[in-house]
Design an enzyme around this catalytic site. Sequence first.
Site, PDB file in Angstrom:
ATOM      1  N   ASP B  53       0.957  -1.346  -0.051  1.00 21.85           N
ATOM      2  CA  ASP B  53       0.055   0.060  -0.022  1.00 21.85           C
ATOM      3  C   ASP B  53       0.819   1.214  -0.176  1.00 21.85           C
ATOM      4  O   ASP B  53       1.941   1.510   0.461  1.00 21.85           O
ATOM      5  CB  ASP B  53      -0.912  -0.100   1.336  1.00 21.85           C
ATOM      6  CG  ASP B  53      -1.985  -0.890   1.434  1.00 21.85           C
ATOM      7  OD1 ASP B  53      -2.121  -1.701   0.349  1.00 21.85           O
ATOM      8  OD2 ASP B  53      -2.530  -1.375   2.468  1.00 21.85           O
ATOM      9  N   TYR B 111       4.724  -9.876   7.669  1.00 19.10           N
ATOM     10  CA  TYR B 111       4.623  -8.246   7.976  1.00 19.10           C
ATOM     11  C   TYR B 111       4.934  -8.135   9.377  1.00 19.10           C
ATOM     12  O   TYR B 111       4.412  -8.867  10.202  1.00 19.10           O
ATOM     13  CB  TYR B 111       3.481  -7.807   7.496  1.00 19.10           C
ATOM     14  CG  TYR B 111       3.040  -7.572   5.973  1.00 19.10           C
ATOM     15  CD1 TYR B 111       3.397  -6.396   5.154  1.00 19.10           C
ATOM     16  CD2 TYR B 111       2.697  -8.788   5.277  1.00 19.10           C
ATOM     17  CE1 TYR B 111       3.368  -6.283   3.941  1.00 19.10           C
ATOM     18  CE2 TYR B 111       2.493  -8.535   3.717  1.00 19.10           C
ATOM     19  CZ  TYR B 111       2.591  -7.238   3.389  1.00 19.10           C
ATOM     20  OH  TYR B 111       2.674  -7.258   1.895  1.00 19.10           O
TER      21      TYR B 111
END
Lengths: 245, 245
Positions: B53, B111
Amino acid sequence: MRNIKMTIQYDGSRYRGWQKQKDLELTIQSKIENVLSKMTGEEVQVVGCGRTDSGVHAENYIANFHTHSIMSIEAMLDYLYEYLPEDIVVKSMKDTGERFHARYNVKSKTYIYRINNNSFRDVFNRRYVYHLNEKLNLDDMIKASEVLIGTHDFQSFTSLKSNTKPTVRTINYINITENNGMIEIEVNGNSFLLNMVRIITGTLLEVGKGNLKPLDVEKILNEKKRSEAGPIAPAKGLCLKIVNY
Amino acid sequence: MRNIKMTIQYDGSRYRGWQKQKDLELTIQSKIENVLSKMTGEEVQVVGCGRTDSGVHAENYIANFHTHSIMSIEAMLDYLYEYLPEDIVVKSMKDTGERFHARYNVKSKTYIYRINNNSFRDVFNRRYVYHLNEKLNLDDMIKASEVLIGTHDFQSFTSLKSNTKPTVRTINYINITENNGMIEIEVNGNSFLLNMVRIITGTLLEVGKGNLKPLDVEKILNEKKRSEAGPIAPAKGLCLKIVNY
């Protein structure tokens, strides 16, 4: 009148150092004085623990100011947090004795100079670490640093031009450590001359690169000439870590 | 034709994510493709391990590209280091098998979402950590995270609008740790839907704040509706840590 002691963290990247300048220079002191003056409605003067160079950072900078304000410490902290830019944080404040003076009362300060000695910069700390892709001999740097411990005339290690000001200072210790290619040079002393830690670092780096021998540092110290020492290391690697009172 | 695998670190703060966009949007992929194309004289296409993102960071992003260039890996690394902006570093490169595909061959990704749960932000990591000054119940967050482990339909945890694409994914583990008020949420899964880690984080934070109970997360999962889950956590706290092949 209240005398309030503050602990301040700042990213010095975009500032012309701590100390207020004439004109409209961006400094940490002027930013904080402006916000405190608005907060109290008084013209607040902040006393800092010392100057820091343009671009140098601080983890625990100490300052104090006097005020007639009756605001609580918590409300002051919230106000400062809201109105200071995001690269300056007043981490804590407390009412202290009326005679406390952030500069005069300093017993010692600890600075850290950070060097990334890996092949590539680390993007996440690129503003706070000096990247140097040239293998350094840490043992020689440690030997050289030992020459500087104690009380000496550090005239070779300052950008100060005046011949009239005293240049004798005491360095209590220098610790040089390495972890995964990240080198930290930790210097503790009673007080420091203009650019002193950065010139010490620049000189130790010359030793690390093999351009100087550890014992050359003794000669540099004795010469008392700025031109004898190494170059000044970049500001961004330097951070004021602790101030002792 | 050579197939070269790259490990890339980037500070995503000023980019519209990894993936090349139409027009002149600033993306990490387009920056790297431009430099590689100049370097090789070919029109290089870089295959990334997936989208990230806008504003999300990466410690070890993996990508590959094909080239006829005969440049050495060392010369390529030096060229990229010189011509990429300071917030993108290609940390390593190697020639790999011609069938290696950075996206298709991914086995799992890890992540990290970083939260500063202290009263004040830390100025030095302010671009990489989400600051949240509201006490969080970590035990409840850990309980809630356990509901998400395994293979589920994660439709409630994506901003993806389409009803036709598969939304079943597998989360292998979620580790939530705390150290001096710095909370890390580490999520490992085989692949992730659009905004999935950030919506999982936003939902776990609602649990931590006490707005949701740990078992509510099971209900949210079963509802398969985005509106049931928590808000999307800010991009800047998220970092792609490891990609496994």
